[in-house]
Design an enzyme around this catalytic site. Structure first.
Site, PDB file in Angstrom:
ATOM      1  N   HIS A  73     -29.182  27.048   4.280  1.00  0.00           N
ATOM      2  CA  HIS A  73     -28.468  28.328   4.202  1.00  0.00           C
ATOM      3  C   HIS A  73     -27.061  28.107   3.688  1.00  0.00           C
ATOM      4  O   HIS A  73     -26.478  27.036   3.863  1.00  0.00           O
ATOM      5  CB  HIS A  73     -28.436  29.034   5.557  1.00  0.00           C
ATOM      6  CG  HIS A  73     -27.919  28.183   6.684  1.00  0.00           C
ATOM      7  ND1 HIS A  73     -28.697  27.258   7.329  1.00  0.00           N
ATOM      8  CD2 HIS A  73     -26.694  28.119   7.273  1.00  0.00           C
ATOM      9  CE1 HIS A  73     -27.987  26.661   8.280  1.00  0.00           C
ATOM     10  NE2 HIS A  73     -26.755  27.160   8.255  1.00  0.00           N
ATOM     11  N   HIS A 111     -23.212  29.564   3.952  1.00  0.00           N
ATOM     12  CA  HIS A 111     -22.260  30.395   4.700  1.00  0.00           C
ATOM     13  C   HIS A 111     -21.302  31.030   3.691  1.00  0.00           C
ATOM     14  O   HIS A 111     -20.671  30.302   2.905  1.00  0.00           O
ATOM     15  CB  HIS A 111     -21.396  29.546   5.640  1.00  0.00           C
ATOM     16  CG  HIS A 111     -22.112  28.916   6.791  1.00  0.00           C
ATOM     17  ND1 HIS A 111     -22.068  29.428   8.069  1.00  0.00           N
ATOM     18  CD2 HIS A 111     -22.866  27.793   6.879  1.00  0.00           C
ATOM     19  CE1 HIS A 111     -22.758  28.654   8.893  1.00  0.00           C
ATOM     20  NE2 HIS A 111     -23.259  27.648   8.192  1.00  0.00           N
TER      21      HIS A 111
HETATM   22  P1  5GP Z   1     -25.208  25.444  10.711  1.00  0.00           P
HETATM   23  O1  5GP Z   1     -26.698  25.174  10.871  1.00  0.00           O
HETATM   24  O2  5GP Z   1     -24.836  25.692   9.280  1.00  0.00           O
HETATM   25  O3  5GP Z   1     -24.374  24.402  11.366  1.00  0.00           O
HETATM   26  O4  5GP Z   1     -24.881  26.779  11.504  1.00  0.00           O
HETATM   27  C1  5GP Z   1     -25.830  27.775  11.727  1.00  0.00           C
HETATM   28  C2  5GP Z   1     -25.159  29.139  11.777  1.00  0.00           C
HETATM   29  O5  5GP Z   1     -26.168  30.076  12.140  1.00  0.00           O
HETATM   30  C3  5GP Z   1     -24.036  29.266  12.807  1.00  0.00           C
HETATM   31  O6  5GP Z   1     -22.868  29.773  12.174  1.00  0.00           O
HETATM   32  C4  5GP Z   1     -24.584  30.256  13.846  1.00  0.00           C
HETATM   33  O7  5GP Z   1     -23.616  31.124  14.373  1.00  0.00           O
HETATM   34  C5  5GP Z   1     -25.654  30.998  13.078  1.00  0.00           C
HETATM   35  N1  5GP Z   1     -26.774  31.422  13.900  1.00  0.00           N
HETATM   36  C6  5GP Z   1     -27.484  30.648  14.768  1.00  0.00           C
HETATM   37  N2  5GP Z   1     -28.453  31.364  15.356  1.00  0.00           N
HETATM   38  C7  5GP Z   1     -28.347  32.625  14.851  1.00  0.00           C
HETATM   39  C8  5GP Z   1     -29.066  33.825  15.095  1.00  0.00           C
HETATM   40  O8  5GP Z   1     -30.009  33.899  15.887  1.00  0.00           O
HETATM   41  N3  5GP Z   1     -28.684  34.929  14.389  1.00  0.00           N
HETATM   42  C9  5GP Z   1     -27.649  34.894  13.501  1.00  0.00           C
HETATM   43  N4  5GP Z   1     -27.352  36.036  12.855  1.00  0.00           N
HETATM   44  N5  5GP Z   1     -26.942  33.780  13.253  1.00  0.00           N
HETATM   45  C10 5GP Z   1     -27.281  32.656  13.929  1.00  0.00           C
END
Ligand code: 5GP
Length: 129
Positions: free
Chosen positions: A93, A95
């Site tokens: 993903h 950001h």
């Molecule tokens: P990363 O995997 O890039 O470290 O972070 C994952 C991102 O996904 C985080 O910013 C977190 O807040 C977001 N995230 C995790 N679970 C959920 C969810 O269930 N719903 C949403 N909308 N965002 C999520």
């Protein structure tokens, strides 16, 4: 087991959706660095961004660019920052984060938003697509 993002894409878990097409899905991050923090995700579940095939990788960048333009029109900010992490959710993903200061890219600093604020913001970004 499906990733949490696959469950969101399939509608098994709710989200504040911004957009979707055949291959990609965008929704507000539930724990935003700044208001408008959005995640752009390929529907195909691949853990690491650079393991996506070229078509999906480039498609994700194009999709993210469109979403970033709509966020920029909606949220007062200097620019939209983009980062890739994936340490929390093993489903590639992007950001997209509205930025005013370098601090806005720090994942320790978070903003609290109510359900009503999330809903209204998602609708406003959608209207600017
Ligand atoms: P990363 O995997 O890039 O470290 O972070 C994952 C991102 O996904 C985080 O910013 C977190 O807040 C977001 N995230 C995790 N679970 C959920 C969810 O269930 N719903 C949403 N909308 N965002 C999520």
């Amino acid at each position: 087991m499906s990733s949490i993002f696959t469950k969101i894409i399939n509608g098994e878990i709710p989200c504040y959706k911004i957009a979707e097409d055949d291959n990609f899905f965008a929704f507000l991050d539930i724990n935003p660095n700044t208001k408008g923090h959005t995640l752009c995700v390929p529907k195909k579940e691949v853990d690491k961004l650079f393991d996506l095939d070229d078509e999906l990788y480039l498609g994700l960048m194009q999709f993210s660019k469109k979403i970033a333009a709509a966020i920029k029109k909606t949220v007062p900010c200097d620019r939209i920052g983009m980062t890739i992490i994936g340490l929390e959710v093993p489903h590639a993903h992007v950001h997209l984060i509205p930025l005013n200061t370098m601090d806005d890219m720090r994942f320790h600093k978070k903003v609290a938003m109510s359900t009503a604020e999330f809903e209204a913001l998602a609708e406003s970004i959608k209207a600017n697509l």
